[in-house]
Design an enzyme around this catalytic site. Sequence first.
Site, PDB file in Angstrom:
ATOM      1  N   ASP A   1       0.869  -1.178   0.000  1.00  0.00           N
ATOM      2  CA  ASP A   1       0.000   0.000   0.000  1.00  0.00           C
ATOM      3  C   ASP A   1       0.901   1.222   0.000  1.00  0.00           C
ATOM      4  OD1 ASP A   1      -2.395   1.802   0.651  1.00  0.00           O
ATOM      5  OD2 ASP A   1      -3.294  -0.185   0.719  1.00  0.00           O
TER       6      ASP A   1
ATOM      7  N   GLU B   1      -9.959   3.708  -5.306  1.00  0.00           N
ATOM      8  CA  GLU B   1      -9.682   5.025  -4.734  1.00  0.00           C
ATOM      9  C   GLU B   1      -8.613   5.805  -5.499  1.00  0.00           C
ATOM     10  OE1 GLU B   1     -11.034   4.416  -0.135  1.00  0.00           O
ATOM     11  OE2 GLU B   1      -8.943   3.963  -0.604  1.00  0.00           O
TER      12      GLU B   1
ATOM     13  N   HIS C   1      -2.950   3.817  -4.089  1.00  0.00           N
ATOM     14  CA  HIS C   1      -2.393   3.110  -2.937  1.00  0.00           C
ATOM     15  C   HIS C   1      -0.946   2.687  -3.189  1.00  0.00           C
ATOM     16  CE1 HIS C   1      -6.052   2.844  -0.452  1.00  0.00           C
ATOM     17  NE2 HIS C   1      -6.682   2.820  -1.615  1.00  0.00           N
TER      18      HIS C   1
END
Length: 666
Positions: A319, A444, A373
């Site tokens: 991440d 995202e 990420h």
Amino acid sequence: MKTWGEALGRGAGAHFSRVGRLRRALLLLAAAACTAAALLYWRQQTDPSDRRPLHVYSSVSPIMTSNLYYKNKSSSATPSAASSLNFTIISVPQWTWICRSDRCERLLASESVPLQSLPTCNMLCASTQLWPQPTGPVSLATAAVPVRADQYSLKIIYSPSRAVTEHLNDAFGLFKDDLRHLERSHGDNRHMDVGTPREVIVRVSVNGTADPRLRLNTDESYTLNMRPNGNIILVDISAQSFCGARHGFETMSQLIWLDPYAGSLLTLEAANVQDKPRFHYRGLLLDTARNYFSVKEILRTIDAMAACKLNTFHWHASDSQSFPLKLNSAPRLAEHGAYSPGAIYTQEDVKTIVRRAKLRGIRVLIEVDAPAHVGRAWAWGPEAGLGHLAYCVEQTPWNSYCGEPPCGQLNPRNPHVYDLLTHIYAEIIKLTDVDDIFHLGGDEVSERCWKQHFNDTDPMNLWLDFTRQALKSLQRANGGRLPELTLLWSSRLTRSPYLEKLDVKNIGIQIWGSSSWPESRAVLDAGFRSIISHVDAWYLDCGFGSWRDSSDGHCGPYRSWQRVYEHRPWVDEQPASLSSADVNPWRIDGGAACQWTEQLGPGGLDSRVWPRAAALAERLWSDRSEGAAADVYLRLDTQRARLVAKGVRAAPLWPQWCSHNPHACL
């Protein structure tokens, strides 16, 4: 020559001498009794959590004798009486349990009440005590016999390949290791003799696939038949795959328990089980990027998953915070992205985890998240002559560019990014030996970041283009063909009008949004293969407050095991827009609980995940229509005790008093 008077005097002296010795003996006996009473009083006053009376038994006579095999639902063994002046003070059980009206009741232990431990009463009373509950017919004996780990042997009746044979032998070795660990945990006090341990012969037939790996289409069904044959217990396990046979080993292990009063393993002497799972994908996600977890903790997690028949370890390996995975194809990712040299998973670490998982019937699904990420692990491109591999790395203010700090996402127009992804994907496939399913990540994305660098193109179209290019990288990495199922996280990309532009034949969606969100249902209605991970039920990190200044940094409330268990999002499978003549388009492969680790570190993993993930395991295996009924509480409490016996620090369901008196708490 002695006179009569001298003889009388000497006789009287001898008499008084014997009286003196007897008096001293009585005084010693009285002193011993007083000492025992004082010890008993001291024990009761100083150890209120376990006030077991201290009984005085002869060290010559056996503490407790019983040659019964628990032919009834309670033992009839009673303590023996003292038969010698050679006293030994021994701690004996305070409680005994008897089965009345199909429930175990706790009584004070005494010589007039049969002595039986709680585990034995639970196993021989009404409930099956299997977890997850089998989906087919089950018949269990109410008689138990003693066994030992070293008296279990495996005989392979039929195996379709050498690889399956090797996996069966190694998996059976793990089964015996588990039994040995259980045997070593009993301690030294034994209060009853349950007889001579029986030999157990386990005969296995695998009549289907020669591939021992778990695949998307693997038949995990099995049948188990256990019966006495003279002084031997015969166990026949039949399956269509190695994974099915391994599940048979797991069920067999749940028919074995340690009786703490006997200090011995016991097993039911007969059983018949037919079983298969409701869903093919039964997963647990662990995030090792926010905080690092040792290989030992991961192996323990995999062992606990296997005990509950979960079959997919979704390893969210990277991440924006860290990249702890050391890859030969891209070593700079860990060099620039790991927290420290000691917080890295080496090639050997990954192989160790994958090997244990395979023998437990579990696939390891490694996810390297992209295009968002990502963080400083990808910031070395310019110095290596590859240009910017990522943008917005650790951009501030972070809440304008990402959901949590630090920010960063890949450069969708740098061809070196896709070359690196090809090498990364190929190495992951080689390490895990999983090529029919893959996870690309894909959630995202910050439109602002890409708009800042690419103001000539709609960021959503860039995202769509990145996904298509990543799929091509995966195809090259997988020998020129795409896996049968390539997963993406649900996101803005999986909403209309972009959802319709995704390839429904090759792409599946892991739905993390709330079950009440329209976009969560839209994915199902569109016919995509789906893995359910609804945040409102199966996110195990929720309910611990915000870890940032902003209160938006958490989800709540806490997802109890009851909430996990009772969530059945597929029960309303018929979309309202379809008529009864239409075919239901929902294609749910299964589900997964997600343990994100922003607020979780080493040492706390077990209690956060277990027994809640066990509740998910039964939901996905059995999918019983009823909720958390009394039987579920009883069986899950037993399963939690099994996990604890394996060294898993699972959280308790309730106070220990409720384990001792379960029906009083329901």
